[in-house]
Structure formats: C-alpha cells, structure tokens
Design a protein around this motif. Structure first.
Motif, PDB file in Angstrom:
ATOM      1  N   SER A 143       0.703  -1.070   0.041  1.00 19.01           N
ATOM      2  CA  SER A 143      -0.316   0.336   0.132  1.00 19.01           C
ATOM      3  C   SER A 143       1.067   1.424  -0.001  1.00 19.01           C
ATOM      4  O   SER A 143       1.542   1.106   0.624  1.00 19.01           O
ATOM      5  CB  SER A 143      -0.910   0.266   1.000  1.00 19.01           C
ATOM      6  OG  SER A 143       0.030  -0.379   2.305  1.00 19.01           O
ATOM      7  N   ILE A 144       0.503   2.363  -1.068  1.00 25.79           N
ATOM      8  CA  ILE A 144       0.754   3.743  -0.671  1.00 25.79           C
ATOM      9  C   ILE A 144       0.900   4.313   0.511  1.00 25.79           C
ATOM     10  O   ILE A 144      -0.747   4.677   0.578  1.00 25.79           O
ATOM     11  CB  ILE A 144       1.239   4.465  -1.786  1.00 25.79           C
ATOM     12  CG1 ILE A 144       1.712   3.687  -2.872  1.00 25.79           C
ATOM     13  CG2 ILE A 144       1.414   5.576  -1.643  1.00 25.79           C
ATOM     14  CD1 ILE A 144       0.867   4.605  -4.097  1.00 25.79           C
ATOM     15  N   GLY A 145       1.460   4.902   1.554  1.00 26.10           N
ATOM     16  CA  GLY A 145       1.566   5.814   2.663  1.00 26.10           C
ATOM     17  C   GLY A 145       0.658   6.381   2.367  1.00 26.10           C
ATOM     18  O   GLY A 145      -0.252   7.242   2.727  1.00 26.10           O
ATOM     19  N   SER A 146       1.812   7.340   1.105  1.00 27.97           N
ATOM     20  CA  SER A 146       1.490   8.679   1.049  1.00 27.97           C
ATOM     21  C   SER A 146       2.636   9.040  -0.435  1.00 27.97           C
ATOM     22  O   SER A 146       3.258   8.247  -0.404  1.00 27.97           O
ATOM     23  CB  SER A 146       1.883   9.547   2.442  1.00 27.97           C
ATOM     24  OG  SER A 146       3.757   9.502   2.843  1.00 27.97           O
ATOM     25  N   MET A 147       2.230   9.907  -0.773  1.00 24.43           N
ATOM     26  CA  MET A 147       3.116  10.768  -1.889  1.00 24.43           C
ATOM     27  C   MET A 147       3.133  11.752  -1.589  1.00 24.43           C
ATOM     28  O   MET A 147       1.876  12.616  -1.843  1.00 24.43           O
ATOM     29  CB  MET A 147       2.440   9.948  -2.750  1.00 24.43           C
ATOM     30  CG  MET A 147       2.778   8.539  -3.794  1.00 24.43           C
ATOM     31  SD  MET A 147       2.202   8.610  -5.346  1.00 24.43           S
ATOM     32  CE  MET A 147       0.089   8.455  -5.156  1.00 24.43           C
ATOM     33  N   ASN A 148       4.498  12.620  -1.611  1.00 22.66           N
ATOM     34  CA  ASN A 148       4.359  13.631  -1.573  1.00 22.66           C
ATOM     35  C   ASN A 148       5.079  14.896  -2.159  1.00 22.66           C
ATOM     36  O   ASN A 148       6.332  13.820  -2.557  1.00 22.66           O
ATOM     37  CB  ASN A 148       4.517  13.980  -0.415  1.00 22.66           C
ATOM     38  CG  ASN A 148       4.529  13.398   0.631  1.00 22.66           C
ATOM     39  OD1 ASN A 148       2.772  14.442   1.461  1.00 22.66           O
ATOM     40  ND2 ASN A 148       5.011  13.042   2.065  1.00 22.66           N
ATOM     41  N   VAL A 149       4.751  15.624  -2.940  1.00 24.88           N
ATOM     42  CA  VAL A 149       5.620  16.586  -3.725  1.00 24.88           C
ATOM     43  C   VAL A 149       6.501  17.622  -3.595  1.00 24.88           C
ATOM     44  O   VAL A 149       7.065  18.074  -2.524  1.00 24.88           O
ATOM     45  CB  VAL A 149       4.750  17.136  -4.824  1.00 24.88           C
ATOM     46  CG1 VAL A 149       5.587  18.096  -5.894  1.00 24.88           C
ATOM     47  CG2 VAL A 149       3.619  16.793  -5.611  1.00 24.88           C
TER      48      VAL A 149
END
Length: 221
Positions: A143-149
C-alpha cells in the motif's frame, strides 16, 4: 499498458495525466543495484475495494457533479499534472503487479511504456528475465502510505516533471518459486520505507513515465 488519459491541450503547455494483488521487484536505478527482498509488493487500485451500498434513489439524493472543464490557469494545470503523475505511478504498480502475478511473462512488453529512461529498464532487466525463466511469482498487497510532491518543473514543450516522495508498505507481500515454495524475505529487510520518484511527461499528446526510482530502505516511514 499505456494510460488512456491523454494530455489535454492547453494555452501554456500540454499535460496529462490499481485491482491486482502483487507488484514485482524494483531496483536502485541510480546505482543499478537490485534488491528484490526489500522492494517487492502490490497496490490495490480503483475498483478493488469492497463495493459500497447503492446510493438512495430518492428525489432528495444529491445529483452527480458535472465533469469539470479542462484546466486553463497555471494553478489548475499544475494541480492536474500532479494528480495525473500520481495516478500514473499507481498504474505502474498495478501493471507490475499483473506481471508478477503471471510469473513475469511478457514483462518487457507490458512495462516498457512506463519507463521513460533506458537506465530504469536496464536496472530491472536481469531480475525480470531471471524470474520469468524460473517461474517465480508474488502474491500479497502493498500500500502507498503517502505521496508528497518535493519539486515541480514546468516546460514549454510538455515535458513537465513531478518529483515525489512515496511511503510504500510491502509487509503483506509473499514471494514464491514455480513449485509454490515460499521464498523467505531476507532477515532484517525493511517492509515499509521511502521511495523517491521522478515522473516525467513525454510531450504533447503523450503520457507520463517513471524516469527515476530511488528506494531508501534506511528511511522508515
């Protein structure tokens, strides 16, 4: 599998823009070192969650919103670009999962459209070829916990870049040989840690690709 989302034509630049159970191994692109025991997994995508109860058919039910217009301002374009880059990365995980679940058959044909730089394919080629020859496969779901730019680069010719820090959890992933024997994870290998990605658009009327992929097993998240 190339995304069907194609870059909308715009005034300033042209930009565009998971339901499976396993993702194949990634590699440290910059160093060329392959670390399958630390970077295997899968991400469920749109439509993979349990179906919700049907919406009420009463007259008071809120109607579905009208489709939004194509972005025109720099802020709107940037927001869509970021959303599409994230969606493309998720689609990459989806397709890689399909390949892994199918014992890595046709891995090059299915994944090549996602790779925007030859170094990425080169770093994965040996591992994928070996897995396809041996019949190894994976199950499980990451799972992707987060994606931050972390950075956004504009372009007058449609080659925008979105740099992302993604927290990926591979704890539920299991690896198997062709005979169905589980391949144990290396002792001490982390299951949840940070990845850095550079997503790059390939120009007008084209699509997003993964151009750099840099896992950081030492960075828990």
């Amino acid at each position: 599998m190339v995304s069907s989302a194609i870059t909308p034509k715009r005034t300033i630049a042209v930009l565009i823009g998971v339901a499976v159970i396993a993702v194949a191994a990634f590699a440290v692109v910059r160093s060329g070192v392959f670390e399958p025991e630390t970077v295997q997994g899968a991400i469920p995508g749109p439509g993979s969650s349990s179906p919700s109860a049907p919406a009420s058919a009463s007259p008071s039910a809120t109607p579905a919103p009208e489709p939004s217009a194509s972005p025109t301002t720099p802020e709107q374009i940037k927001a869509k670009n970021i959303a599409d880059a994230k969606a493309r990365l998720t689609e990459y995980y989806e397709t890689t999962a399909q390949v892994a679940n199918n014992s890595y058959k046709d891995w090059d044909k299915q994944l090549r459209p996602f790779w925007g730089h030859p170094a990425l394919r080169a770093s994965l080629r040996a591992a994928y070829t070996e897995s396809a020859a041996s019949g190894d496969y994976t199950t499980g779901a990451a799972s992707i916990g987060s994606m931050n730019v972390t950075e956004y680069k504009t372009s007058d010719v449609g080659n925008e870049e979105v740099h992302l820090d993604a927290c990926i959890d591979f704890g539920d992933v299991r690896n198997f040989s062709q005979d169905g024997d589980e391949i144990p994870r290396a002792a001490g290998a982390p299951t949840r840690y940070q990845f850095n990605y550079v997503m790059r658009h390939q120009g007008h009327d084209s699509y997003w690709t993964v151009n750099e992929q840099d896992p950081h097993p030492e960075q828990a998240c």
